[in-house]
Design a protein around this motif. Structure first.
Motif, mmCIF file in Angstrom:
data_model
loop_
_atom_site.group_PDB
_atom_site.id
_atom_site.type_symbol
_atom_site.label_atom_id
_atom_site.label_comp_id
_atom_site.label_asym_id
_atom_site.label_seq_id
_atom_site.Cartn_x
_atom_site.Cartn_y
_atom_site.Cartn_z
ATOM 1 N N ARG A 1 -47.751 -45.574 -42.093
ATOM 2 C CA ARG A 1 -47.524 -46.563 -41.037
ATOM 3 C C ARG A 1 -48.757 -46.669 -40.152
ATOM 4 O O ARG A 1 -49.425 -45.672 -39.879
ATOM 5 C CB ARG A 1 -46.319 -46.174 -40.172
ATOM 6 N N VAL A 2 -49.029 -47.882 -39.682
ATOM 7 C CA VAL A 2 -50.160 -48.117 -38.786
ATOM 8 C C VAL A 2 -49.891 -47.440 -37.452
ATOM 9 O O VAL A 2 -48.819 -47.614 -36.864
ATOM 10 C CB VAL A 2 -50.392 -49.627 -38.559
ATOM 11 N N VAL A 3 -50.876 -46.662 -36.991
ATOM 12 C CA VAL A 3 -50.746 -46.004 -35.695
ATOM 13 C C VAL A 3 -51.756 -46.524 -34.694
ATOM 14 O O VAL A 3 -51.588 -46.326 -33.491
ATOM 15 C CB VAL A 3 -50.846 -44.465 -35.810
ATOM 16 N N VAL B 1 -51.817 -36.819 -43.208
ATOM 17 C CA VAL B 1 -53.048 -37.518 -43.576
ATOM 18 C C VAL B 1 -53.139 -38.840 -42.827
ATOM 19 O O VAL B 1 -52.132 -39.378 -42.342
ATOM 20 C CB VAL B 1 -53.122 -37.801 -45.091
ATOM 21 N N VAL B 2 -54.367 -39.331 -42.765
ATOM 22 C CA VAL B 2 -54.625 -40.675 -42.264
ATOM 23 C C VAL B 2 -55.320 -41.450 -43.379
ATOM 24 O O VAL B 2 -55.890 -40.860 -44.301
ATOM 25 C CB VAL B 2 -55.514 -40.685 -40.998
ATOM 26 N N ALA B 3 -55.254 -42.762 -43.282
ATOM 27 C CA ALA B 3 -56.023 -43.656 -44.156
ATOM 28 C C ALA B 3 -56.637 -44.709 -43.255
ATOM 29 O O ALA B 3 -55.925 -45.374 -42.499
ATOM 30 C CB ALA B 3 -55.137 -44.304 -45.211
ATOM 31 N N MET B 4 -57.945 -44.825 -43.321
ATOM 32 C CA MET B 4 -58.667 -45.810 -42.527
ATOM 33 C C MET B 4 -58.943 -47.002 -43.442
ATOM 34 O O MET B 4 -59.705 -46.876 -44.411
ATOM 35 C CB MET B 4 -59.951 -45.206 -41.992
ATOM 36 N N ARG C 1 -57.466 -50.611 -39.648
ATOM 37 C CA ARG C 1 -56.185 -50.015 -39.277
ATOM 38 C C ARG C 1 -56.197 -48.544 -39.672
ATOM 39 O O ARG C 1 -56.629 -48.184 -40.759
ATOM 40 C CB ARG C 1 -55.037 -50.692 -40.034
ATOM 41 N N CYS C 2 -55.686 -47.719 -38.784
ATOM 42 C CA CYS C 2 -55.510 -46.301 -39.076
ATOM 43 C C CYS C 2 -54.034 -46.097 -39.430
ATOM 44 O O CYS C 2 -53.164 -46.326 -38.587
ATOM 45 C CB CYS C 2 -55.898 -45.435 -37.873
#
Length: 168
Positions: free
Chosen positions: A147-149, A126-129, A162-163
């Motif tokens: 973690r920020v990518v 998953v991602v979180a924006m 931040r993604c």
């Protein structure tokens, strides 16, 4: 700090939850990073209907978060990233709670339950924006092990974000 999280229950949002989400999110503090004010009721009616479809088709959605008394306090869950920009084709996890429930562990507890459901549904990651100034959501993402990518600029608002990413 290792504190106990409150008991939460996740459920597929009902027609009535559109009214509750509209009321709970009608707070400038809650909506600070989401346009500053609650959307019209019709937006929440469409959103809850879409989430019911997602749950039926994908096995996950943005679920209503219920506290131990069975009251809806917000939502958490996941859905396919809905925009042309950003992590197209990926699954985004998210959460939004009414102001009265901030700082008490509800978002983390609900997001952890979401991750378990996503693992069970076979979601690989998953991602979180998250808006770069949203310290509360940043803290939740980091407590989940995300973690920020990358960083990004939101096209409509030109806000920095931040993604975050997490493999499941």
């Amino acid at each position: 700090m290792n504190r106990t999280h409150p008991v939460v229950r996740l459920r597929v949002p009902t027609d009535e939850d559109a009214f509750v989400w509209h009321r709970v999110f009608d707070d400038p503090d809650v909506m600070e990073f989401h346009g500053g004010r609650a959307a019209e009721l019709s937006v929440y009616e469409e959103l809850t209907a879409r989430q019911r479809r997602h749950d039926a088709e994908l096995g996950f959605c943005l679920w209503s978060v219920l506290d131990s008394a069975g009251e809806v306090v917000g939502f958490t869950g996941a859905q396919p990233w809905p925009h042309a920009w950003g992590p197209a084709g990926e699954i985004e996890i998210g959460w939004r709670l009414g102001r009265a429930h901030w700082g008490r562990g509800y978002a983390t507890a609900a997001a952890e339950a979401t991750l378990e459901r996503l693992r069970s549904a076979g979601v690989a990651g998953v991602v979180a924006m998250v808006d770069s100034e949203n310290a509360r959501s940043i803290a939740v993402a980091e407590r989940l092990g995300m973690r920020v990518v990358e960083t990004f600029t939101t096209p409509a608002s030109e806000r920095q974000g931040r993604c975050y990413r997490l493999a499941l």
